[in-house]
Write a protein that holds these residues in place. Sequence first.
Motif, PDB file in Angstrom:
ATOM      1  N   GLU A 180       0.832  -1.225   0.000  1.00 45.26           N
ATOM      2  CA  GLU A 180       0.000   0.000   0.000  1.00 45.26           C
ATOM      3  C   GLU A 180       0.857   1.261   0.000  1.00 45.26           C
ATOM      4  O   GLU A 180       0.452   2.308  -0.489  1.00 45.26           O
ATOM      5  N   HIS A 181       2.061   1.163   0.559  1.00 41.04           N
ATOM      6  CA  HIS A 181       2.976   2.312   0.608  1.00 41.04           C
ATOM      7  C   HIS A 181       3.884   2.381  -0.620  1.00 41.04           C
ATOM      8  O   HIS A 181       4.862   3.118  -0.614  1.00 41.04           O
ATOM      9  N   GLY A 182       3.604   1.586  -1.637  1.00 40.77           N
ATOM     10  CA  GLY A 182       4.348   1.744  -2.893  1.00 40.77           C
ATOM     11  C   GLY A 182       5.544   0.817  -3.066  1.00 40.77           C
ATOM     12  O   GLY A 182       6.382   1.054  -3.940  1.00 40.77           O
ATOM     13  N   VAL A 183       5.629  -0.220  -2.253  1.00 41.18           N
ATOM     14  CA  VAL A 183       6.717  -1.194  -2.430  1.00 41.18           C
ATOM     15  C   VAL A 183       6.332  -2.156  -3.555  1.00 41.18           C
ATOM     16  O   VAL A 183       5.214  -2.662  -3.607  1.00 41.18           O
ATOM     17  N   ASP A 184       7.301  -2.397  -4.458  1.00 40.95           N
ATOM     18  CA  ASP A 184       7.033  -3.226  -5.642  1.00 40.95           C
ATOM     19  C   ASP A 184       7.431  -4.681  -5.454  1.00 40.95           C
ATOM     20  O   ASP A 184       6.885  -5.564  -6.123  1.00 40.95           O
ATOM     21  N   VAL A 185       8.453  -4.911  -4.632  1.00 38.76           N
ATOM     22  CA  VAL A 185       8.999  -6.264  -4.508  1.00 38.76           C
ATOM     23  C   VAL A 185       9.273  -6.590  -3.042  1.00 38.76           C
ATOM     24  O   VAL A 185       9.852  -5.771  -2.314  1.00 38.76           O
ATOM     25  N   LEU A 186       8.881  -7.779  -2.607  1.00 42.42           N
ATOM     26  CA  LEU A 186       9.216  -8.295  -1.278  1.00 42.42           C
ATOM     27  C   LEU A 186      10.238  -9.417  -1.469  1.00 42.42           C
ATOM     28  O   LEU A 186       9.983 -10.348  -2.231  1.00 42.42           O
ATOM     29  N   HIS A 187      11.370  -9.289  -0.794  1.00 43.71           N
ATOM     30  CA  HIS A 187      12.467 -10.258  -0.935  1.00 43.71           C
ATOM     31  C   HIS A 187      12.546 -11.008   0.405  1.00 43.71           C
ATOM     32  O   HIS A 187      12.949 -10.442   1.416  1.00 43.71           O
ATOM     33  N   ILE A 188      12.126 -12.268   0.386  1.00 45.79           N
ATOM     34  CA  ILE A 188      11.821 -12.950   1.645  1.00 45.79           C
ATOM     35  C   ILE A 188      12.913 -13.901   2.102  1.00 45.79           C
ATOM     36  O   ILE A 188      13.107 -14.997   1.559  1.00 45.79           O
ATOM     37  N   SER A 189      13.614 -13.449   3.146  1.00 42.58           N
ATOM     38  CA  SER A 189      14.649 -14.245   3.796  1.00 42.58           C
ATOM     39  C   SER A 189      14.138 -14.616   5.190  1.00 42.58           C
ATOM     40  O   SER A 189      12.923 -14.571   5.431  1.00 42.58           O
ATOM     41  N   SER A 190      15.031 -14.973   6.113  1.00 39.37           N
ATOM     42  CA  SER A 190      14.574 -15.251   7.478  1.00 39.37           C
ATOM     43  C   SER A 190      15.747 -15.168   8.456  1.00 39.37           C
ATOM     44  O   SER A 190      16.913 -15.209   8.069  1.00 39.37           O
ATOM     45  N   GLY A 191      15.390 -15.027   9.735  1.00 43.08           N
ATOM     46  CA  GLY A 191      16.346 -15.186  10.826  1.00 43.08           C
ATOM     47  C   GLY A 191      17.391 -14.097  10.988  1.00 43.08           C
ATOM     48  O   GLY A 191      17.309 -13.028  10.397  1.00 43.08           O
ATOM     49  N   ALA A 192      18.357 -14.419  11.887  1.00 42.53           N
ATOM     50  CA  ALA A 192      19.559 -13.620  12.173  1.00 42.53           C
ATOM     51  C   ALA A 192      19.339 -12.453  13.129  1.00 42.53           C
ATOM     52  O   ALA A 192      20.235 -11.652  13.341  1.00 42.53           O
ATOM     53  N   LEU A 193      18.141 -12.386  13.740  1.00 40.68           N
ATOM     54  CA  LEU A 193      17.969 -11.371  14.786  1.00 40.68           C
ATOM     55  C   LEU A 193      18.754 -11.787  16.023  1.00 40.68           C
ATOM     56  O   LEU A 193      19.404 -10.985  16.686  1.00 40.68           O
ATOM     57  N   LEU A 194      18.660 -13.088  16.314  1.00 40.11           N
ATOM     58  CA  LEU A 194      19.325 -13.707  17.457  1.00 40.11           C
ATOM     59  C   LEU A 194      19.678 -15.133  17.050  1.00 40.11           C
ATOM     60  O   LEU A 194      19.060 -15.676  16.129  1.00 40.11           O
ATOM     61  N   PRO A 195      20.636 -15.743  17.727  1.00 40.29           N
ATOM     62  CA  PRO A 195      20.922 -17.137  17.405  1.00 40.29           C
ATOM     63  C   PRO A 195      19.659 -17.988  17.576  1.00 40.29           C
ATOM     64  O   PRO A 195      18.880 -17.763  18.501  1.00 40.29           O
ATOM     65  N   ALA A 196      19.441 -18.929  16.650  1.00 41.77           N
ATOM     66  CA  ALA A 196      18.233 -19.774  16.704  1.00 41.77           C
ATOM     67  C   ALA A 196      18.516 -21.083  15.987  1.00 41.77           C
ATOM     68  O   ALA A 196      19.443 -21.159  15.173  1.00 41.77           O
ATOM     69  N   ASP A 197      17.730 -22.077  16.298  1.00 42.08           N
ATOM     70  CA  ASP A 197      17.834 -23.347  15.572  1.00 42.08           C
ATOM     71  C   ASP A 197      17.023 -23.218  14.294  1.00 42.08           C
ATOM     72  O   ASP A 197      15.790 -23.095  14.356  1.00 42.08           O
ATOM     73  N   ILE A 198      17.684 -23.274  13.179  1.00 43.07           N
ATOM     74  CA  ILE A 198      16.992 -23.090  11.896  1.00 43.07           C
ATOM     75  C   ILE A 198      17.069 -24.404  11.122  1.00 43.07           C
ATOM     76  O   ILE A 198      18.162 -24.954  10.947  1.00 43.07           O
ATOM     77  N   PRO A 199      15.920 -24.925  10.698  1.00 37.41           N
ATOM     78  CA  PRO A 199      15.908 -26.198   9.963  1.00 37.41           C
ATOM     79  C   PRO A 199      16.387 -26.016   8.523  1.00 37.41           C
ATOM     80  O   PRO A 199      15.598 -25.994   7.584  1.00 37.41           O
ATOM     81  N   LEU A 200      17.703 -25.855   8.385  1.00 36.77           N
ATOM     82  CA  LEU A 200      18.267 -25.611   7.052  1.00 36.77           C
ATOM     83  C   LEU A 200      18.034 -26.792   6.131  1.00 36.77           C
ATOM     84  O   LEU A 200      18.076 -27.944   6.569  1.00 36.77           O
ATOM     85  N   GLY A 201      17.787 -26.489   4.880  1.00 37.40           N
ATOM     86  CA  GLY A 201      17.618 -27.532   3.880  1.00 37.40           C
ATOM     87  C   GLY A 201      17.297 -26.870   2.560  1.00 37.40           C
ATOM     88  O   GLY A 201      17.044 -25.655   2.523  1.00 37.40           O
ATOM     89  N   PRO A 202      17.284 -27.627   1.476  1.00 43.65           N
ATOM     90  CA  PRO A 202      17.016 -27.042   0.162  1.00 43.65           C
ATOM     91  C   PRO A 202      15.737 -26.212   0.170  1.00 43.65           C
ATOM     92  O   PRO A 202      14.696 -26.678   0.632  1.00 43.65           O
ATOM     93  N   GLY A 203      15.852 -24.969  -0.273  1.00 44.95           N
ATOM     94  CA  GLY A 203      14.675 -24.104  -0.400  1.00 44.95           C
ATOM     95  C   GLY A 203      13.928 -23.834   0.889  1.00 44.95           C
ATOM     96  O   GLY A 203      12.738 -23.514   0.873  1.00 44.95           O
ATOM     97  N   TYR A 204      14.632 -23.892   2.029  1.00 44.50           N
ATOM     98  CA  TYR A 204      13.933 -23.866   3.326  1.00 44.50           C
ATOM     99  C   TYR A 204      13.162 -22.576   3.589  1.00 44.50           C
ATOM    100  O   TYR A 204      12.276 -22.556   4.446  1.00 44.50           O
ATOM    101  N   GLN A 205      13.486 -21.497   2.876  1.00 46.28           N
ATOM    102  CA  GLN A 205      12.754 -20.240   3.114  1.00 46.28           C
ATOM    103  C   GLN A 205      11.630 -20.007   2.095  1.00 46.28           C
ATOM    104  O   GLN A 205      10.858 -19.061   2.227  1.00 46.28           O
ATOM    105  N   LEU A 206      11.555 -20.866   1.075  1.00 44.87           N
ATOM    106  CA  LEU A 206      10.567 -20.638   0.013  1.00 44.87           C
ATOM    107  C   LEU A 206       9.114 -20.676   0.513  1.00 44.87           C
ATOM    108  O   LEU A 206       8.272 -19.916   0.010  1.00 44.87           O
ATOM    109  N   PRO A 207       8.782 -21.527   1.503  1.00 45.35           N
ATOM    110  CA  PRO A 207       7.393 -21.484   1.997  1.00 45.35           C
ATOM    111  C   PRO A 207       6.997 -20.117   2.549  1.00 45.35           C
ATOM    112  O   PRO A 207       5.827 -19.718   2.459  1.00 45.35           O
ATOM    113  N   PHE A 208       7.960 -19.372   3.102  1.00 49.08           N
ATOM    114  CA  PHE A 208       7.648 -18.025   3.599  1.00 49.08           C
ATOM    115  C   PHE A 208       7.386 -17.071   2.436  1.00 49.08           C
ATOM    116  O   PHE A 208       6.518 -16.195   2.515  1.00 49.08           O
ATOM    117  N   ALA A 209       8.148 -17.240   1.364  1.00 49.18           N
ATOM    118  CA  ALA A 209       7.897 -16.426   0.160  1.00 49.18           C
ATOM    119  C   ALA A 209       6.487 -16.734  -0.353  1.00 49.18           C
ATOM    120  O   ALA A 209       5.740 -15.817  -0.742  1.00 49.18           O
TER     121      ALA A 209
END
Length: 361
Positions: A257-286
């Motif tokens: 609504e504020h005029g953003v054209d593209v959302l680039h969806i990554s995850s994490g890195a605010l604090l250490p966390a257990d992240i289930p790394l694997g092929p395409g693991y962030q694509l479901p969030f996209a």
Amino acid sequence: MRRMSSLFSPLSLRNATARNRLWLPPMCMYSVYAEDGRATDWHVQHYAARSSGGFGTIVVEATAVSPEGRLSPRDLGLWDGGQVAGFARIVEAIHAGGALAGVQLGHGGRKSEVNPASEGPDSRRGGKPEWDLLAPSAVAFPGMPTPEALDEAGIDRLVDAFAAAASRAVEAGVDVVELHGAHGYLIHEFLSPLSNTRTDSYGGSEENRRRFLLRIVDGVRRAVGDRVLCVRLSATDWLDGGLTSEATCRLSSVLVEHGVDVLHISSGALLPADIPLGPGYQLPFAADVKRAVAGSEAKVVGVGMVTSAEQAEQALVTGQCDAVAVGRLALTDPYAPLRWAARLGVDDSPMPVQYRRGVWG
Ligand SMILES: Cc1cc2nc3c(=O)[nH]c(=O)nc-3n(C[C@H](O)[C@H](O)[C@H](O)COP(=O)(O)O)c2cc1C
């Protein structure tokens, strides 16, 4: 028989069209040896190679909007007019290879000067920050000094710094301005309740926590005119009480609504966390965000451990995202897009005419 593919079909963004749907995501090179924020020959040849290598859109690494917002003293910057000419050399080199040129504008917040430079830990000077850290709240990242909480005047200064840096990026000729709202840096620190404990209008409710980013977006939108505006987000903090995909979807709709054209969806890195790394693991969030902004013109870029042509094509065909970013693989294989186009046997390979007699070994 030659084939069409989704991956190698053009991607229309506001006023620009990328020749395909492969993005080079921002990746810090820590190669500003003079520590003055100015581009070096390293940057020019690095980004040129990935453009002739066939990427459709290249987003130049995190580039600081103010000196204390650098992730290391060797980061690029656009806080000063004297940095524009050098940055324009990168943009020209990217354009010469046929890709759209983007820049990621950011501020490291409480994680400024955390990342080791490419030369190794020695260049971190003992890991001590070179400057006082700024953040929404005086809450330290583990192992880092406690940052200073920004006051209203400090917030105003940084909102203006983002807009001014975006104007300089436009002056340098970029097609895409991406704001770094991910990975635990300043904007993300405002968004997440785990790092933002403010009690004023920038903290507390979701609406208040997104105020800093929205002010930046509004200022940058004005500064870039009809250029493409992208925001990179960490969809989840992977921690109880932190950002969730649902909150990121709500934020994404407001950003559009504020005029953003593209959302680039990554995850994490605010604090250490257990992240289930694997092929395409962030694509479901996209995919979540894509559903949230369906019905608008906004496009979604997916990223994270996408390492084959088939996997990237699948992400597009199944509607998880509109474009796919490929990072680490491209550090060692700038020609991955050309290789992938050959592998998919597509008609619309970005192969430069100069290389058409080349063969894959
Ligand atoms: C050397 C290096 C530097 C990076 N620098 C940045 C950066 O400046 N900004 C950013 O948002 N992400 C940065 N990242 C994260 C990448 O953009 C990307 O999201 C991540 O590498 C996951 O994608 P991949 O699995 O395709 O490598 C960096 C990653 C690497 C390996």
